[in-house]
Write an enzyme that holds these catalytic residues in place. Structure first.
Site, short mmCIF file in Angstrom:
data_model
loop_
_atom_site.label_atom_id
_atom_site.label_comp_id
_atom_site.label_asym_id
_atom_site.label_seq_id
_atom_site.Cartn_x
_atom_site.Cartn_y
_atom_site.Cartn_z
N GLY A 1 0.45 -1.35 -0.18
CA GLY A 1 0.25 -0.01 0.04
C GLY A 1 0.70 1.66 0.03
N ARG B 1 -0.01 -5.27 -6.90
CA ARG B 1 -0.21 -6.21 -6.01
C ARG B 1 0.91 -7.04 -7.07
NH1 ARG B 1 -3.54 -9.73 -4.55
NH2 ARG B 1 -2.26 -10.24 -3.45
N ARG C 1 -5.65 -2.64 10.31
CA ARG C 1 -6.55 -4.13 10.48
C ARG C 1 -5.94 -4.69 11.67
NH1 ARG C 1 -8.55 -5.51 4.94
NH2 ARG C 1 -8.13 -3.50 4.55
N ASP D 1 -0.06 1.47 8.64
CA ASP D 1 -0.48 1.57 9.95
C ASP D 1 0.48 0.97 10.46
OD1 ASP D 1 -3.01 0.60 8.73
OD2 ASP D 1 -2.23 -1.34 7.52
N THR E 1 4.17 2.28 5.81
CA THR E 1 2.79 1.63 5.56
C THR E 1 2.62 2.49 6.13
OG1 THR E 1 1.70 0.23 6.43
CG2 THR E 1 4.30 0.10 7.30
N ASP F 1 2.65 -1.16 11.47
CA ASP F 1 2.90 -2.48 11.92
C ASP F 1 3.37 -3.32 11.88
OD1 ASP F 1 2.02 -2.65 9.67
OD2 ASP F 1 0.01 -3.89 9.75
#
Lengths: 324, 324, 324, 324
Positions: free
Chosen positions: C11, C72, C171, C127, C125, C129
């Site tokens: 992403g 992807r 997520r 996130d 990213t 994470d």
């Protein structure tokens, strides 16, 4: 402990309101009443106190400036004013005080602590120039505003192939210049802590142009040199460049605080209440290695110098040295 | 008609790229090739032309500045340069030209049209000072940037109960000052088109303070008076106020264009192509009563003066006259 | 070493362009040629390489997304594709590779390193994470966008005395929710890493209202619970509140990167080039205790779990527990 | 006339606070007392009135939402409630009322006027869907927020070559979609007022890709079609595109009002007081051809339909019809 008070002092900084809100929230959580002192130390001496409720503070988390106002008050260095302040605090039944401001403001907190009235400090200043802590409330917001302004200037600089010299705040500390300059991709960053040669700055901008850049950017901390003077000397050395100077000035103080400023302001505001409940005084909070840290006012302010992030400064020195 | 060209000239303004993109889109829609002329009239004379595709322009709709660059080029008032430009255009097989810029730039378009080469103008300047049209590309964005800066300054002004005098752009036109000043709730707005007395400005700020305001704000167009001079005289008349002057300067030119600037730039960019196809020349586009309007360059520039919105100015005069 | 390449994968995240720019600047500083690989690992296998110059990258430091595009490409886990990539790299004479992306993208860098082709990772990213590092490029920008949206929602929430449940990205990681929630003064923050009871959330909002707040705010990480489901259950338990759910979704990925994201992206981009020159591989960069740190891909990803800042989460739990 | 009151009703809109502030400023200018009615018509019936001073309103000019709050109150269509409201107003000695809201809110103002209590309306709604006026307070701000969000989404859309369908507000009116869509360079704009074929939208996006665009953008007004449904059908017709739907929802209501919204809100707020002093009632203010205009509530609401700017819509239809 039943009642505490909070004041802001020195130059305002975005995020101060988030710290005030956290003091009030944490105070209420612990069953305390929290009073706001208006206009800093002047209000402390004059008894300009008001009880704060959640509805007073919860909207202000996203407002710049300080809802408690600030004021210059050099009188507070005299003991009689400090004693007057303590009798005002006692009149209201207040047991302890949180002071949000720069290192000058911490001197007041220290004086009160020495006279037996517990006071702790929270670093609030856009300049990031307080010894010990690597972070002060308002710094991230000031960098954000400075960067946004520089981005805007870059649009117009590119359109005319110009060189812009942008003066940002920082009388003694180059932190805003370093962060905004690295983030903006500046050809050169000039800070009070480091020697510089205008010849070298000219060389960097010329190397950038040779390498294909369509404008040049110099970020100058106000404490390093007067921007008009800098532009004049630069222009003489680089007669082919179209050079302009811009002073960002007061916009850097204002605006909605960033997430980072609100988060650390909240952490410090809440923790300051815990520390007062634990009986602490003559200390201030800060951030070291991204963790909340407690500093002794006397020890730290006397023995420590503020350090800029040399790695960032060196990075830019190297990155934009395109070697011609 | 097979090929047209587009250039930007004069000071850059946010939304110019949206106009360029619309010229390219509309040209492609009509089966034309669209060339970009780089660096304004200089590029026109030197033949600095490149074919533009959708992939060149579609991202730029949201970028400030001008992707075609701009340059000063006073030489273009001489006929020999104009003729050189036309032979460059003919060499590339270009049939007509769109000029995005201020009224100075329209003089170039007029010269070309008189020599038989069709050229139409699109008003692009943040100052909103072109006769005939009530709107120019970049003005709404410049007001937006100025207002955002003034909002930031207001946070800090309130925290210290200060009076700020903010100088915005506008050498001959007070439009930015009027719009930003009304939107910010300024106590006084000073524009080049209207006489003013500093005594009156002081009185307004004092009336505002008496009525409960915690700071004062004066918005000053650069063409009305030097800000430092203004602050100095104001301070003498209002010794109790803490007064600061700020010059917003170049940030007002840059930044992402607003929706309004992009929409009108798109309307005018597309329409300019239609007008060239219809065989028009020596005209420019503008907005009157919120509708796209066509103006004759000679007729309008010679006979019309730029008008500020007097209703807005009068509104603020009245609104902040709190009658003490 | 003569030539290196850089790609983005997974992403997109604001700040990736600043990292790319730093790789190019630092490469040029060390006399290297830097190639951009377009569309991530797919472009690596297909040989979609282009030489990058300063003029390609210097404007992009302030643009969101990734100028090198992403795609992807699950095929890259197969050895034959990895070998194909290496032969493409060898065909261009490229000696080493920088991979900007999430931990999934680092697996590709590891595979190449194991096959003898040096590759290092940079964490990009929103996130936040990735194990080991406390910071990833794009996280600060995503928090900034989420907070700005929540501030906007708060204006309207207050006007109608509503309760808003705002779903932010995350997520598996609650970091965006925690930072944006603390900064916004949320009554409750719901993250995937911690159990929660909707009853408790209702109680917190009710306590806030009793204490004088004119709206309530819940920030919910997408991985914790579906927002519509949450709102429905909340509404049943709090029939008197006017509750609304909002999903911020894709806006959080985009926008101009913050200063912090650009600064750390620049630090890591420049350092990655140094590390490749030193002969390193199978590592990635990150930030620990606010300092640039090097991690072994295998060691760290296998043995470490991502940790959210528990102190922030606990702070908010306590702060908004108003004790009724 | 000695006392007037002001209320906000219906959905909140950025700029309402600027209108309130102008009513107060202008009232004070004319020597009147101005009362704020809290929570719209409900507060009117319940007598939730407070005297407003300059210090209550002058900061709020830059805040979104409404400082007077709003509330649903269908009861007000019954005469007994209207009479109760009038007796509350009389109890406070209030002579006239300003109502800021949508056309539904004007019905209340009309009822009061018919019962002999003078009331005038100011159009405040982000949807821009009030007959007669070409502008409503909050519309420009909503477009600005929507455009900013679409710009952010465009960054990430381009990075992955995606097609985004962005749903903006507008149940019956396509204005936000048209303005934000044209400004963002959307491939297609879908509004409730115009028929559309998804096949045609697909064709436009494909033509854009063929012409070199690296992402596609569709802006959809909520009233035209459900976004999930749209995306599903689009995906079937365009199986090769990576399509995503996003609903901007409540963020569009909030945020700092734009200059344009604050300026027109100020113009209308001030003028509404003048009109009440002149003895007017059963009217509302609006903007036609960029000038302040007065409308009769009955005449206009019954006989006029809201018109979107067809020229903008047609422009985009044509511009993005790349003719394959």
């Amino acid at each position: 402990m039943k009642r505490i008070a909070v004041l802001t002092s020195g130059g305002d900084a975005p995020g101060m309101n988030a710290a005030i809100r956290a003091v009030v929230e944490q105070g209420i959580h612990h069953g305390l009443e929290v009073y706001g002192v208006y206009y800093g130390y002047r209000g402390l001496v004059e008894g300009d106190f008001r009880l704060l409720t959640l509805s007073d503070v919860h909207h202000n988390i996203r407002r710049g400036g300080t809802m408690l106002y600030s004021a210059r008050y050099p009188e507070f260095k005299h003991k009689e004013y400090q004693e007057k302040a303590i009798s005002q605090l006692e009149k209201f039944g207040i047991d302890a005080l949180v002071v949000i401001g720069g290192d000058g403001s911490f001197a007041g907190a220290l004086s009160l602590s020495k006279l037996g009235f517990p006071a702790v400090g929270i670093p609030g200043t856009i300049d990031n120039d307080i010894p010990g802590t690597e972070y002060t409330i308002g710094f991230d917001s000031a960098v954000s505003v400075a960067l946004d302004a520089i981005d805007k200037i870059s649009d117009t600089a590119a359109s005319h192939n110009r060189t812009f010299v942008v003066e940002v705040m920082g009388r003694h500390a180059g932190d805003i210049a370093i962060w905004a300059g690295v983030a903006a991709g500046a050809d050169a960053i000039i800070i009070p802590e480091e020697e510089f040669l205008i010849e070298d700055v000219v060389r960097r901008t010329e190397a950038g142009r040779s390498a294909g850049k369509d404008y040049s950017l110099v970020v100058l901390a106000e404490g390093a040199m007067d921007v008009d003077n800098f532009v004049e000397q630069f222009q003489i050395l680089a007669p082919d460049q179209s050079v302009r100077g811009v002073t960002l000035s007061h916009i850097q103080r204002g605006g909605t605080p960033t997430a980072r400023d609100r988060v650390f302001a909240t952490l410090m505001g809440a923790r300051s209440v815990d520390l007062l409940i634990e009986g602490q005084k003559a200390i201030y909070l800060g951030v070291r290695e991204e963790q909340l840290t407690v500093f002794d006012i006397v020890e730290t302010l006397e023995k420590t110098e503020h350090q800029v992030r040399q790695d960032l400064f060196q990075l830019n020195q190297k990155l934009t040295d395109r070697g011609n």
